[in-house]
Design a protein around this motif. Structure first.
Motif, PDB file in Angstrom:
ATOM      1  N   ARG A 142       0.803  -1.206   0.000  1.00 47.96           N
ATOM      2  CA  ARG A 142       0.000   0.000   0.000  1.00 47.96           C
ATOM      3  C   ARG A 142       0.846   1.269   0.000  1.00 47.96           C
ATOM      4  NH1 ARG A 142      -4.254   2.079   4.653  1.00 47.96           N
ATOM      5  NH2 ARG A 142      -4.876   3.961   3.565  1.00 47.96           N
ATOM      6  N   GLU A 143       1.901   1.276   0.797  1.00 48.18           N
ATOM      7  CA  GLU A 143       2.695   2.486   0.927  1.00 48.18           C
ATOM      8  C   GLU A 143       4.157   2.118   1.115  1.00 48.18           C
ATOM      9  OE1 GLU A 143       0.702   4.197   4.187  1.00 48.18           O
ATOM     10  OE2 GLU A 143       1.427   2.739   5.628  1.00 48.18           O
ATOM     11  N   SER A 144       5.028   3.063   0.882  1.00 48.72           N
ATOM     12  CA  SER A 144       6.459   2.822   1.023  1.00 48.72           C
ATOM     13  C   SER A 144       7.084   3.936   1.851  1.00 48.72           C
ATOM     14  CB  SER A 144       7.123   2.761  -0.362  1.00 48.72           C
ATOM     15  OG  SER A 144       6.898   3.970  -1.064  1.00 48.72           O
ATOM     16  N   GLY A 145       8.183   3.594   2.538  1.00 52.23           N
ATOM     17  CA  GLY A 145       8.883   4.584   3.333  1.00 52.23           C
ATOM     18  C   GLY A 145       9.779   5.454   2.463  1.00 52.23           C
ATOM     19  N   TYR A 164      13.166   5.383   6.148  1.00 50.72           N
ATOM     20  CA  TYR A 164      12.024   4.995   6.977  1.00 50.72           C
ATOM     21  C   TYR A 164      11.436   3.691   6.447  1.00 50.72           C
ATOM     22  CZ  TYR A 164       7.986   5.515  10.006  1.00 50.72           C
ATOM     23  OH  TYR A 164       7.043   5.330  10.981  1.00 50.72           O
ATOM     24  N   TYR A 165      11.071   2.801   7.388  1.00 51.89           N
ATOM     25  CA  TYR A 165      10.489   1.500   7.040  1.00 51.89           C
ATOM     26  C   TYR A 165       9.011   1.532   7.435  1.00 51.89           C
ATOM     27  CZ  TYR A 165      15.470   0.439   7.077  1.00 51.89           C
ATOM     28  OH  TYR A 165      16.820   0.470   6.860  1.00 51.89           O
ATOM     29  N   SER A 166       8.153   1.622   6.437  1.00 48.73           N
ATOM     30  CA  SER A 166       6.725   1.816   6.713  1.00 48.73           C
ATOM     31  C   SER A 166       6.078   0.604   7.361  1.00 48.73           C
ATOM     32  CB  SER A 166       5.988   2.170   5.418  1.00 48.73           C
ATOM     33  OG  SER A 166       6.117   1.130   4.471  1.00 48.73           O
ATOM     34  N   PHE A 167       6.599  -0.594   7.065  1.00 52.44           N
ATOM     35  CA  PHE A 167       5.934  -1.801   7.570  1.00 52.44           C
ATOM     36  C   PHE A 167       6.115  -1.986   9.076  1.00 52.44           C
ATOM     37  CE2 PHE A 167      10.172  -2.946   6.192  1.00 52.44           C
ATOM     38  CZ  PHE A 167      10.647  -3.743   7.204  1.00 52.44           C
ATOM     39  N   ARG A 168       7.112  -1.299   9.673  1.00 50.25           N
ATOM     40  CA  ARG A 168       7.282  -1.409  11.123  1.00 50.25           C
ATOM     41  C   ARG A 168       7.394  -0.052  11.805  1.00 50.25           C
ATOM     42  NH1 ARG A 168      12.920  -1.386  12.418  1.00 50.25           N
ATOM     43  NH2 ARG A 168      14.278  -1.516  10.586  1.00 50.25           N
TER      44      ARG A 168
END
Length: 360
Positions: A142-145, A164-168
């Motif tokens: 859905r989104e990326s950092g 930035y790591y969006s999943f965590r």
């Protein structure tokens, strides 16, 4: 408007919506075939497929393909009029070619108004539901950092994050500096940061903090393994949601651009191009209508097929030109206004040349 004007206008608008219906039906069929496996694998509800996805996809593609469909419509029915010697009869009766263009201009104006209203307010709202469906049942991400993110979070306070790591909801190499005018007051850095959604605080790991006196010399310094801190930033500031610019109305786009500039975030090109494209694209209907009438009003041995072939080539060149110029604006530093208006200006000149060479 005279009878001949209403006759041409009805042909124009009727042909346009007829071709829109045919093309959209083809797009829906091909899209359904392509995504059928995803729908079945992720068990997408039939109601969501019809109402959340395809019902909101139809205006999106209709508006995106509108310049091409306007051109094809004008070429199609004008070639038919020329083939039946109706154009020759109209000009022979004393009607000037400029006067003949009047109903075409009215039809193009109707399409311009419809496409502008759709792109500025209706389609962005529909895209929110459509893209949400895609994120859930079609796309895996859905989104990326973001990387190398600079921003001003308040007057005199600047933040930098390497990645930035969006999943965590975590990032590496964080740095925050506070200035009083041009004087550096304090600096806070951390090897990693993590956001705690429950407390609304950021956890800084392996951090260091400096305070400087008026001479710029370190006054105090401390470090540690972990520290919870309230910082005026949110995880959304470091994330790029897929097609986020397509989900904002014109007013929201302008407000978002102003906010990014105020915070010195940068990376406004994508949003600026989207806004300028919505303003410039509808006017392509006027230009392509002018080119279409100028090309198709001449009776030729090739007939409608030759005109439609030329029309398709010019339409795809126009769309390709717009795509390339937009890419240069995002990645090459080209002015967004020039990027989206350059195809209109170039094809406008072509339209004027063809208009002057059209049979009078």
């Amino acid at each position: 408007m005279k009878k001949i004007d209403l006759y041409i206008l009805k042909k124009f608008i009727g042909t346009y919506f007829f071709i829109v219906g045919i093309v959209i039906a083809i797009v829906v069929v091909f899209d359904l075939v392509e995504k059928m496996d995803d729908f079945l694998e992720k068990e997408a509800p039939l109601k969501a497929i019809v109402f959340d996805y395809y019902l909101n996809m139809i205006p999106y593609y209709a508006n995106m393909l509108s310049p091409l469909l306007v051109f094809i419509s004008v070429i199609f029915f004008t070639s038919k009029l020329a083939g039946q010697t109706e154009i020759i009869a109209i000009l022979a009766s004393g009607v000037s070619f400029r006067r003949l263009m009047f109903p075409y201009a009215v039809g193009a104006t109707i399409i311009v108004i419809i496409t502008y209203l759709l792109s500025s307010s209706v389609i962005p709202v529909a895209n929110r539901t459509r893209i949400k469906f895609e994120n859930q049942y079609v796309k895996n991400k859905r989104e990326s950092g973001l990387e190398d993110k600079h921003m001003q979070i308040s007057p005199g306070v600047y933040v930098y994050l390497y990645k930035y790591y969006s999943f965590r909801d975590a990032g590496d190499m964080f740095n925050m500096e506070k200035y009083d005018g041009k004087r550096l007051v304090s600096r806070l850095s951390a090897k990693t940061i993590e956001y705690n959604e429950e407390t609304g605080k950021w956890k800084l790991k392996n951090y260091r903090q400096w305070d400087f006196n008026e001479d710029g010399i370190t006054h105090t310094m401390k470090n540690g393994n972990e520290m919870d801190s309230v910082i005026n930033i949110l995880p959304s500031d470091f994330k790029k949601e897929r097609k986020s610019h397509e989900m904002l109305t014109n007013t929201e786009l302008q407000e978002h651009i102003d906010e990014l500039r105020e915070r010195n975030v940068g990376n406004t090109e994508e949003f600026e191009i989207e806004l300028r494209k919505r303003q410039a694209s509808p006017f392509a209907a006027y230009i392509l209508t002018l080119i279409g009438v100028s090309l198709a009003s001449r009776k030729t041995r090739g007939g409608m097929g030759l005109h439609i072939g030329i029309g398709l080539v010019l339409s795809f060149v126009f769309i390709l030109f717009l795509t390339v110029s937009s890419t240069f604006a995002v990645n090459g530093g080209m002015n967004p206004i020039l990027a989206v208006w350059l195809p209109n200006i170039t094809f406008g000149i072509i339209g004027i040349i063809l208009y002057r060479r059209a049979p009078k």
